[in-house]
Design a protein around this motif. Structure first.
Motif, PDB file in Angstrom:
ATOM      1  N   LEU A   1      48.334  15.326  35.553  1.00 22.68           N
ATOM      2  CA  LEU A   1      47.527  16.444  35.690  1.00 22.68           C
ATOM      3  C   LEU A   1      48.273  17.534  34.434  1.00 22.68           C
ATOM      4  O   LEU A   1      47.595  18.398  34.194  1.00 22.68           O
ATOM      5  CB  LEU A   1      47.805  17.118  36.963  1.00 22.68           C
ATOM      6  N   LEU A   2      49.258  17.065  33.959  1.00 23.06           N
ATOM      7  CA  LEU A   2      49.993  17.864  32.730  1.00 23.06           C
ATOM      8  C   LEU A   2      49.588  17.494  31.317  1.00 23.06           C
ATOM      9  O   LEU A   2      49.383  16.132  31.136  1.00 23.06           O
ATOM     10  CB  LEU A   2      51.549  18.077  33.084  1.00 23.06           C
ATOM     11  N   ARG A   3      49.230  18.318  30.621  1.00 25.14           N
ATOM     12  CA  ARG A   3      49.168  18.096  28.965  1.00 25.14           C
ATOM     13  C   ARG A   3      50.492  17.542  28.646  1.00 25.14           C
ATOM     14  O   ARG A   3      51.549  17.862  29.042  1.00 25.14           O
ATOM     15  CB  ARG A   3      48.492  19.284  28.318  1.00 25.14           C
TER      16      ARG A   3
ATOM     17  N   ASP B   1      48.475  25.596  41.200  1.00 22.05           N
ATOM     18  CA  ASP B   1      49.329  25.812  42.179  1.00 22.05           C
ATOM     19  C   ASP B   1      48.968  24.651  43.051  1.00 22.05           C
ATOM     20  O   ASP B   1      47.764  24.749  43.775  1.00 22.05           O
ATOM     21  CB  ASP B   1      49.394  26.988  42.755  1.00 22.05           C
ATOM     22  N   ILE B   2      49.695  23.726  43.387  1.00 22.78           N
ATOM     23  CA  ILE B   2      49.338  22.295  44.127  1.00 22.78           C
ATOM     24  C   ILE B   2      49.987  22.649  45.605  1.00 22.78           C
ATOM     25  O   ILE B   2      51.281  22.938  45.789  1.00 22.78           O
ATOM     26  CB  ILE B   2      49.936  21.131  43.585  1.00 22.78           C
ATOM     27  N   GLY B   3      49.100  22.639  46.671  1.00 29.20           N
ATOM     28  CA  GLY B   3      49.814  22.841  47.836  1.00 29.20           C
ATOM     29  C   GLY B   3      50.138  24.164  48.184  1.00 29.20           C
ATOM     30  O   GLY B   3      51.363  24.569  48.467  1.00 29.20           O
ATOM     31  N   GLY B   4      49.223  25.156  47.562  1.00 26.73           N
ATOM     32  CA  GLY B   4      49.661  26.746  47.238  1.00 26.73           C
ATOM     33  C   GLY B   4      49.941  27.511  48.497  1.00 26.73           C
ATOM     34  O   GLY B   4      50.185  28.770  48.459  1.00 26.73           O
TER      35      GLY B   4
ATOM     36  N   ALA C   1      55.493   9.240  45.982  1.00 23.98           N
ATOM     37  CA  ALA C   1      55.846   8.611  44.617  1.00 23.98           C
ATOM     38  C   ALA C   1      54.461   8.615  43.732  1.00 23.98           C
ATOM     39  O   ALA C   1      54.489   8.960  42.599  1.00 23.98           O
ATOM     40  CB  ALA C   1      56.161   6.802  44.780  1.00 23.98           C
ATOM     41  N   GLN C   2      53.381   8.555  44.369  1.00 27.35           N
ATOM     42  CA  GLN C   2      52.088   8.350  43.904  1.00 27.35           C
ATOM     43  C   GLN C   2      51.634   9.808  43.399  1.00 27.35           C
ATOM     44  O   GLN C   2      51.084  10.202  42.297  1.00 27.35           O
ATOM     45  CB  GLN C   2      50.951   7.723  44.506  1.00 27.35           C
ATOM     46  N   ARG C   3      52.188  10.878  44.338  1.00 21.78           N
ATOM     47  CA  ARG C   3      51.687  12.246  44.190  1.00 21.78           C
ATOM     48  C   ARG C   3      52.349  12.611  43.002  1.00 21.78           C
ATOM     49  O   ARG C   3      51.860  13.754  42.058  1.00 21.78           O
ATOM     50  CB  ARG C   3      51.787  13.139  45.372  1.00 21.78           C
TER      51      ARG C   3
ATOM     52  N   LEU D   1      45.809  16.982  46.861  1.00 15.42           N
ATOM     53  CA  LEU D   1      46.036  16.816  45.502  1.00 15.42           C
ATOM     54  C   LEU D   1      45.357  15.141  45.183  1.00 15.42           C
ATOM     55  O   LEU D   1      44.925  14.955  43.876  1.00 15.42           O
ATOM     56  CB  LEU D   1      47.449  16.546  45.174  1.00 15.42           C
ATOM     57  N   GLU D   2      45.408  14.326  46.087  1.00 13.97           N
ATOM     58  CA  GLU D   2      44.869  13.042  45.926  1.00 13.97           C
ATOM     59  C   GLU D   2      43.467  12.904  45.641  1.00 13.97           C
ATOM     60  O   GLU D   2      42.701  11.951  45.034  1.00 13.97           O
ATOM     61  CB  GLU D   2      45.354  11.871  46.752  1.00 13.97           C
TER      62      GLU D   2
END
Length: 244
Positions: free
Chosen positions: A141-143, A56-59, A132-134, A107-108
């Motif tokens: 980060l995803l398989r 959960d990014i920026g949860g 854009a970079q995020r 995240l970065e």
């Protein structure tokens, strides 16, 4: 539209997220659109296979992680939130779940060891530096075959429009006195929403149309499985996966 927003690591703009955290969960209780977002996420989770690892990014205060932890008690969940105030509330809220790892980091700056089967990112990307970079970071980060559930605020936060909508909704449910009490308790929400609007106008927060959002997601290497406007048309929802 700009995807090159600048600002301190982990966030841009002048929003006081720690102050926002003190009243944020009133949205979950009294904003029908926020409740609809959470209900939609719960429905989405019921349609996917149990993931091994969820981010959960920026949860925020942990509302979406709470839903995921309930749906997938055997999954490992990593809660990523750069703001200490939001993180503190989330830790208290999620204390009963033993499958959650908390990381007070943006995240970065996230050190990736294991790739995720599912990433959740709701109303966080627009406030990050260099969206854009995020988006590429989320992709990495995803398989292969993993899924990103992404909701992002794209249009200007019209504070007076939201104030009117929320007051009428709460008035109907709680009556005049109840509505006034809730509005007083939630006055910090209006203050920080105004700060979000100012940051949007200055180009510090990313704003986009539905079409621009889709283009940015695809450029980051995703295949979009589902897209729709949500949150009264202020936000965009995409469900996507890395292109094969």
């Amino acid at each position: 539209m700009t995807l090159e927003c600048s600002g301190p690591a982990g966030q841009t703009g002048s929003t006081d997220w720690a102050a926002y955290a003190t009243a944020y969960d009133l949205l979950a209780l009294h904003n029908p659109e926020y409740k609809a977002l959470m209900s939609g996420f719960e429905t989405f989770l019921s349609s996917v296979q149990e993931p091994r690892l969820v981010y959960d990014i920026g949860g925020g205060t942990g509302n979406y992680t709470a839903i995921a932890a309930k749906a997938f008690p055997k999954s490992a969940i990593r809660f990523i939130e750069p703001d200490p105030g939001m993180m503190g509330l989330a830790k208290r809220k999620l204390a009963g779940h033993k499958n959650i790892e908390f990381q007070n980091v943006s995240l970065e700056k996230l050190s990736v060891v294991d790739k995720a089967d599912l990433i959740v990112c709701v109303h966080a990307l627009y406030a990050m530096p260099n969206p854009a970079q995020r988006l590429k970071d989320l992709h990495d980060l995803l398989r292969p075959g993993g899924v990103l559930y992404l909701v992002d605020l794209g249009r200007y936060m019209a504070v007076s429009d939201w104030r009117r909508y929320l007051f009428l909704s709460i008035l109907k449910a709680q009556g005049p006195i109840g509505a006034l009490k809730i509005f007083w308790r939630g006055r910090e929400i209006a203050k920080q929403n105004a700060a979000i609007y100012e940051s949007q106008k200055k180009g510090e927060y990313w704003t986009h149309t539905e079409e621009e959002f889709a283009v940015a997601v695809k450029k980051a290497g995703f295949e979009i499985l589902k897209q729709q406007p949500v949150y009264r048309g202020y936000s965009d929802l995409v469900v996507c996966r890395p292109k094969p």
